[in-house]
Design a protein around this motif. Structure first.
Motif, short mmCIF file in Angstrom:
data_model
loop_
_atom_site.label_atom_id
_atom_site.label_comp_id
_atom_site.label_asym_id
_atom_site.label_seq_id
_atom_site.Cartn_x
_atom_site.Cartn_y
_atom_site.Cartn_z
N PRO A 294 0.71 -1.34 0.02
CA PRO A 294 0.10 0.23 0.01
C PRO A 294 0.81 1.27 -0.21
CG PRO A 294 -0.24 -1.05 2.12
CD PRO A 294 0.31 -2.17 1.09
N ASN A 295 1.89 1.06 0.75
CA ASN A 295 2.98 2.43 0.77
C ASN A 295 3.43 2.83 -0.59
OD1 ASN A 295 2.33 2.80 3.34
ND2 ASN A 295 4.00 1.63 3.89
N GLU A 296 4.03 1.83 -1.47
CA GLU A 296 4.63 1.88 -2.66
C GLU A 296 3.46 2.30 -3.60
OE1 GLU A 296 7.94 0.52 -5.72
OE2 GLU A 296 7.24 -0.85 -3.89
N SER A 297 2.27 1.66 -3.56
CA SER A 297 1.34 2.10 -4.67
C SER A 297 0.86 3.35 -4.58
CB SER A 297 0.24 0.84 -4.69
OG SER A 297 -0.60 0.87 -3.39
N ALA A 298 0.83 3.74 -3.24
CA ALA A 298 0.32 5.06 -2.98
C ALA A 298 1.17 6.07 -3.45
CB ALA A 298 0.07 5.17 -1.36
N ALA A 299 2.43 5.80 -3.32
CA ALA A 299 3.69 6.73 -3.64
C ALA A 299 3.39 6.85 -5.17
CB ALA A 299 4.87 6.07 -3.32
N ILE A 300 3.34 5.82 -5.79
CA ILE A 300 3.14 5.70 -7.32
C ILE A 300 2.12 6.65 -7.94
CG2 ILE A 300 2.76 4.19 -9.47
CD1 ILE A 300 4.39 2.08 -8.10
N THR A 301 0.97 6.37 -7.29
CA THR A 301 -0.45 6.97 -7.53
C THR A 301 -0.05 8.49 -7.17
OG1 THR A 301 -1.71 5.37 -6.84
CG2 THR A 301 -2.92 7.18 -6.77
N ALA A 302 0.59 9.12 -6.10
CA ALA A 302 0.56 10.30 -5.60
C ALA A 302 1.53 10.96 -6.90
CB ALA A 302 1.05 10.40 -4.43
N LYS A 303 2.47 10.35 -7.24
CA LYS A 303 3.38 11.04 -8.22
C LYS A 303 2.68 11.19 -9.67
CE LYS A 303 8.13 10.40 -10.36
NZ LYS A 303 9.20 9.33 -10.30
N GLU A 304 1.95 10.20 -9.92
CA GLU A 304 1.15 10.36 -11.39
C GLU A 304 0.09 11.69 -11.16
OE1 GLU A 304 1.29 8.82 -14.11
OE2 GLU A 304 2.93 7.54 -13.78
N ILE A 305 -0.59 11.70 -10.06
CA ILE A 305 -1.72 12.62 -9.88
C ILE A 305 -1.09 13.91 -9.46
CG2 ILE A 305 -3.37 10.89 -9.67
CD1 ILE A 305 -3.80 11.40 -6.70
N GLY A 306 0.18 13.88 -9.13
CA GLY A 306 0.46 15.44 -8.73
C GLY A 306 0.59 15.72 -7.18
N LEU A 307 0.46 14.78 -6.43
CA LEU A 307 0.15 15.15 -4.98
C LEU A 307 1.46 14.61 -4.15
CD1 LEU A 307 -3.62 14.04 -4.36
CD2 LEU A 307 -2.89 16.42 -4.73
N GLU A 308 1.62 15.29 -2.98
CA GLU A 308 2.74 14.75 -2.30
C GLU A 308 2.52 13.42 -1.50
OE1 GLU A 308 3.58 17.80 0.90
OE2 GLU A 308 4.19 19.28 -0.67
N LYS A 309 1.08 13.16 -1.19
CA LYS A 309 0.69 12.06 -0.79
C LYS A 309 -0.51 11.48 -1.09
CE LYS A 309 0.67 9.50 3.89
NZ LYS A 309 0.77 9.82 5.44
N SER A 310 -0.87 10.17 -1.05
CA SER A 310 -2.21 9.72 -1.48
C SER A 310 -2.32 8.43 -0.70
CB SER A 310 -1.90 9.30 -2.99
OG SER A 310 -3.29 8.65 -3.59
N THR A 311 -3.58 8.12 -0.96
CA THR A 311 -4.35 6.81 -0.31
C THR A 311 -4.86 6.22 -1.66
OG1 THR A 311 -4.56 7.59 1.67
CG2 THR A 311 -5.81 5.60 1.35
N THR A 312 -4.62 4.65 -1.46
CA THR A 312 -5.13 3.91 -2.73
C THR A 312 -6.34 3.37 -2.30
OG1 THR A 312 -4.07 2.03 -2.26
CG2 THR A 312 -2.98 3.73 -3.81
N HIS A 313 -7.36 2.82 -3.18
CA HIS A 313 -8.60 2.16 -3.12
C HIS A 313 -8.10 0.80 -2.54
CE1 HIS A 313 -11.70 5.04 -3.98
NE2 HIS A 313 -11.25 5.13 -5.23
N TYR A 314 -9.10 0.09 -2.11
CA TYR A 314 -8.57 -1.52 -1.76
C TYR A 314 -9.38 -2.24 -2.93
CZ TYR A 314 -8.56 -5.87 0.50
OH TYR A 314 -8.14 -7.27 0.86
N TYR A 315 -8.81 -3.44 -3.19
CA TYR A 315 -9.18 -3.98 -4.29
C TYR A 315 -9.27 -5.66 -4.14
CZ TYR A 315 -7.24 -0.02 -6.44
OH TYR A 315 -6.79 1.32 -7.10
#
Length: 363
Positions: A294-315
């Motif tokens: 979750p931490n790395e996927s959140a970091a990947i998402t944050a970088k792609e959408i231009g935010l410092e930090k993100s939380t991902t959905h659960y799958y």
């Protein structure tokens, strides 16, 4: 031909179709095993810039699948699938067609501009209502067990405000303003369910249509009383402080709250079954990896959408399509007057043709 044109025009006008209505990892290679039916595959090793002739040949013959990926929380499986090599490993190339408003993505799919999309059951139902022939092929979004920080949505109020519980809405002498991303989408449908469960009549509230990115500021300025947010926006608002969660999606809608499906047109499924199967494999392995990291996927998402930090959905780990969860969405749409009783049944919106790619157990 005219019928197809009319259908596309109608679909473009659908503004309530949203799958997930939301908008500094290190360089160490992370080893992770991902279940693939009875197989296990490790996290793909980063390739060098020099491709062998064999690699070039394999890339040339791999089937391509196109989709529009927006820079928001819904992009995680697509970002991870590309960056971690899960699509390539499954034997398919994913082509990102770029940002396109969620309300227009179904029309792009039906017109042949893209090949696949992901959305809640109401998305597919609205397409079927307009005569489109589409089918869900695997479950994507899901709700976690005992982890409110990864639930699909949070309903936020000001920490020092007058609203602490739903009883405060009933006892308020003014209409409570609740913001949702659009009418007929998950935040609207599930908010209506929340009001019904707590016997709060519509005359006690005012639904305000407002995009997720604008809701935190509007809440703090007193323009709305309740913000209904997806990650990463509820994560940001909660980290900024002085807000509290009055309820969350799983409390409101149960296990069905975060359900979404990957879907294709029936023609694409008929003409390209092997491609669909490969894409499901790559897409789901990316989602499972996201759950496990979750931490790395959140970091990947944050970088792609231009935010410092993100939380991902659960799958969904298994990808199994649960008809009871779909029925929950159908029932809610009937209560909202969006469809007629008996107009749709769960089996209308999906196919089990690819259930060999669904796993039998959760992790």
């Amino acid at each position: 031909m005219k019928k197809k044109i009319y259908l596309t025009i109608i679909l473009v006008a659908i503004v309530l179709i949203v799958g997930s209505g939301c908008i500094s990892s290190d360089n160490k290679e992370i080893k992770s095993t991902v279940e693939n039916g009875n197989k296990e595959t490790s996290d793909p090793v980063t390739t060098t810039s020099k491709e062998t002739s064999q690699q070039k040949f394999e890339a040339a013959v791999r089937p391509k699948v196109r989709a529009n990926v927006n820079k928001d929380c819904g992009g995680t499986p697509w970002f991870v699938g590309q960056q971690k090599g899960f699509f390539e490993q499954a034997g398919v190339d994913f082509v990102d067609q770029g940002h396109l408003d969620w309300s227009l993505q179904p029309a792009a799919l039906i017109s042949g501009q893209t090949d696949t999309a992901e959305g809640h059951p109401n998305t597919i139902i609205n397409l079927l209502k307009e005569g489109a022939k589409v089918k869900g092929v695997v479950a994507s979004g899901d709700e976690p067990e005992g982890d409110v920080q990864h639930e699909h949505m949070h309903w936020l109020v000001l920490e020092n405000g007058n609203l602490k519980t739903t009883k405060d809405i009933l006892n308020s002498d003014k209409k409570i303003k609740i913001a949702v991303g659009a009418l007929g989408i998950c935040s609207d449908i599930e908010t209506n369910e929340w009001l019904r469960k707590n016997e709060i009549s519509k005359d006690k509230v005012e639904i305000v249509v407002m995009p997720d990115p604008q809701q935190e500021q509007a809440l703090r300025q007193g323009l709305i009383d309740i913000a209904v947010l997806h990650p990463p926006f509820y994560t940001a608002a909660e980290e900024h402080g002085k807000v509290s969660v009055i309820t969350s999606s799983k409390q409101v809608f149960g296990d069905a709250a975060g359900l979404s499906l990957l879907y294709f047109t029936e023609d694409f499924i008929k003409n390209n079954p092997d491609t669909v199967r490969k894409f499901i494999r790559g897409f789901k392995n990316g989602e499972r990896w996201s759950n496990d990291n979750p931490n790395e996927s959140a970091a990947i998402t944050a970088k792609e959408i231009g935010l410092e930090k993100s939380t991902t959905h659960y799958y969904s780990y298994t990808g199994v399509i649960d008809e009871q969860k779909i029925q929950k969405w159908i029932d809610a749409m009937v209560k909202d007057g969006l469809i007629k009783p008996g107009e749709f049944k769960p089996s209308d919106i999906y196919t089990d043709k690819f259930k060999d790619e669904w796993l039998s157990t959760t992790k």
